[in-house]
Design a protein around this motif. Structure first.
Motif: not given
Length: 618
Positions: A31, A34, A63, A66-67, A251, A462, A465
């Motif tokens: 994150l 990003d 993303m 991280s998701s 996020p 993180a 989101s």
């Protein structure tokens, strides 16, 4: 089929606790990377007219990774949302078996996602995106996060008593054997794959399976029963569901909310509002509504707003001898109102799935939100009492120090709206600079944001989101299956036929009812992802302004999300306020009734939603 995690602090789970720390770190680092990519690319484009062609592809890939790592961490902490209302009524022995089935299904689904994501990465090796980056960079991080998810899910399952595990395996096996036997002996009588998908979805949803996994399982049931689709299509559609630069705003805006709470901006703003109007009739309730209005203009996450406001004002309501159930109910109702205030995550999601201008949706929601906020404030004043004199023994910060937090908050709101109107940046890019602003204010201006608290905020955002985007990804896989079955076309024809014979008003009312009901059953994002693309084309054909209709859908979804007995948002507000849901049912129904009247006014007076977008050129 609720999934409760065993304690990760016990000796038997030290390895998994270490993996959780790794998952947290990877999700937070991705994150942060990003954030860096987005900010640098915007500055290079704006200052030096040198756009970075690969920035969008890298940001989307980061993303996705991280998701899924964030979703894995959320699963390990048992933070996944699910409908527990029905299984709570089951006998304890049956409940334990249902929970074991749910834990087993989560493990199977996670493993299936991991295997097919890694397989998809292997299949796309050598292929590149439009900017020349390897496609497998998206799928391998997704598979890695899903592998962590599988380990955590397996640990949850193995943490149950052996008797319950065996019962869960046997029950699941019997269900599968029953279907296979039926299909072998009388294949012509077996329900269609679409019917089985819907049956499986509602059974698992009402059985307490976390919403994201119930959506994913529904799509998998169709794929398994149909037997003609390649298995990797499931992972491909999940990645496609969140592989979009627009969704990166989610996020980032969630991170802004956590940073505001960590850097002291939240407490200063709420305290200033209490000083300003807290002594008037119903003052504390007025402060609560106004606080939600202001916080929702900064953070896109409604639950983050509820946590920030509720953690300060619910204890204050207890100290002033107010009914805490009524305070939580007003907090939840204010969150419904705040669904129309930008930068709401659900506005971003609807704009993405329905191909609408997100900036236009943001502007369209302002007057409807103002109407609902005014209604709640007036009701709070009418029903409220003048507070008793406060105990002055407790030291209070000087007003001059509180203005700094208010000015910093308004500066952030101004930056968000100026960014949209000026065209300097997109919603995602503005959200990235909002994060930088919150970091600078907390670390340099207020000097309350340390590296440790900032890192913790990155981990929290993180994880949160990841929860939201995993639901979005799973809902995309189900939406893909529904499209294959031509469900959108059938729904559109039905709604057009009803509207053709009874008028546009019936379509509007049906849409409101559908979103309230499904917003109550599903998490808000899932309801919008499934029904937004179904209903929006019909609305356009009927001559309804899409921005106006989008605001109606989002508010209706919000009413369902906080409506008892199923509304997951209401459960979240009760947890934050530490109040049993039974104490909130009566007052929340009154507030939701008022908001429903406001929604009907908004729905049938389109100018409330369309006046500002037209004035701003949307």
């Amino acid at each position: 089929m609720s999934v409760a995690a065993p304690s990760l602090s016990s000796g038997g789970f030290r390895i998994t606790a270490s993996l959780l720390a790794v998952s947290d770190a990877v999700a937070a680092i991705l994150l942060a990377a990003d954030l860096l990519v987005v900010c640098v690319s915007v500055l290079l484009r704006f200052l030096f007219n040198a756009p970075v062609e690969w920035a969008d592809d890298v940001a989307r890939g980061l993303m996705v990774g991280s998701s899924f790592f964030g979703a894995a961490s959320a699963l390990a902490r048992a933070e996944n949302l699910g409908v527990a209302f029905f299984i709570d009524m089951l006998p304890s022995d049956v409940r334990r078996v249902v929970d074991s089935i749910g834990a087993l299904l989560v493990t199977i689904i996670s493993a299936y996602v991991a295997f097919n994501a890694i397989h998809m990465g292997w299949l796309t090796t050598g292929q590149t995106s439009g900017s020349g980056l390897p496609l497998e960079w998206t799928f391998y991080p997704m598979g890695g996060g899903a592998l962590f998810m599988t380990v955590f899910a397996l640990e949850i399952f193995l943490g149950r008593p052996v008797r319950d595990m065996i019962a869960g395996i046997l029950a699941t096996g019997l269900i599968v054997a029953f279907y296979l036997g039926w299909d072998f002996l009388a294949p012509d009588t077996v329900p269609s794959s679409g019917t089985l998908m819907l049956i499986g979805f509602f059974i698992t949803l009402f059985g307490g399976l976390p919403i994201g996994f119930a959506l994913a399982l529904a799509a998998l049931i169709f794929i398994w029963v149909e037997g003609t689709l390649p298995c990797v299509i499931f992972a491909q559609q999940m990645a496609r569901g969140i592989d979009n630069f627009v969704l990166l705003a989610i996020p980032f805006f969630i991170l802004v909310g956590y940073l505001m709470e960590a850097n002291g901006m939240s407490v200063r703003l709420i305290e200033l509002l209490q000083r300003a109007v807290g002594r008037m009739r119903g003052g504390l309730n007025v402060v609560m509504v106004m606080s939600m209005v202001l916080f929702s203009g900064i953070s896109g996450s409604k639950m983050a707003d509820v946590a920030a406001v509720g953690s300060v004002l619910i204890p204050a309501a207890r100290r002033s001898k107010q009914n805490p159930g009524g305070a939580v109910a007003l907090l939840a109702a204010s969150a419904v109102m705040a669904e129309a205030i930008p930068p709401c995550i659900n506005l971003i999601i609807l704009g993405f799935v329905a191909n609408l201008s997100i900036g236009g949706l943001f502007v369209a929601g302002l007057l409807p939100a103002g109407l609902m906020a005014l209604a709640l404030i007036v009701l709070s004043i009418i029903l409220g009492k003048r507070p008793e004199p406060a105990d002055e023994a407790e030291p209070r910060p000087p007003v001059s120090g509180l203005w700094s937090g208010a000015l910093a908050s308004f500066g952030l709101i101004f930056m968000i709206f100026f960014g949209f109107k000026s065209g300097f940046a997109t919603a995602t890019e503005i959200s990235a600079f909002a994060v930088v602003y919150a970091l600078v204010v907390g670390a340099i201006v207020f000097r309350e944001l340390s590296f440790k608290t900032a890192a913790h905020s990155f981990v929290q955002s993180a994880t949160r989101s990841g929860l939201v985007l995993f639901i979005v990804a799973a809902a995309q896989s189900l939406a893909f299956v529904l499209t294959l079955q031509q469900v959108p076309h059938a729904v559109g024809d039905l709604m057009l036929a009803l509207s053709g014979s009874h008028g546009v008003w019936l379509f509007m009312l049906l849409s409101i009812v559908v979103l309230i009901v499904m917003g109550s059953v599903l998490e808000g994002a899932a309801a919008l992802i499934i029904f937004g693309p179904l209903l929006m084309p019909v609305a356009v054909k009927l001559g309804i302004d899409p921005l106006h209709f989008g605001v109606v859908l989002v508010v209706a979804m919000g009413i369902g999300l906080f409506a008892p007995p199923l509304g997951l948002g209401l459960y979240g507000a009760c947890l934050i306020g530490n109040v049993p849901i039974e104490q909130t049912v009566k007052p929340i129904m009154g507030y939701l009734g008022l908001l429903l009247l406001c929604l009907l006014v908004i729905a049938f007076v389109p100018a409330i939603s369309t006046a500002l977008p037209r004035a701003f050129g949307y």
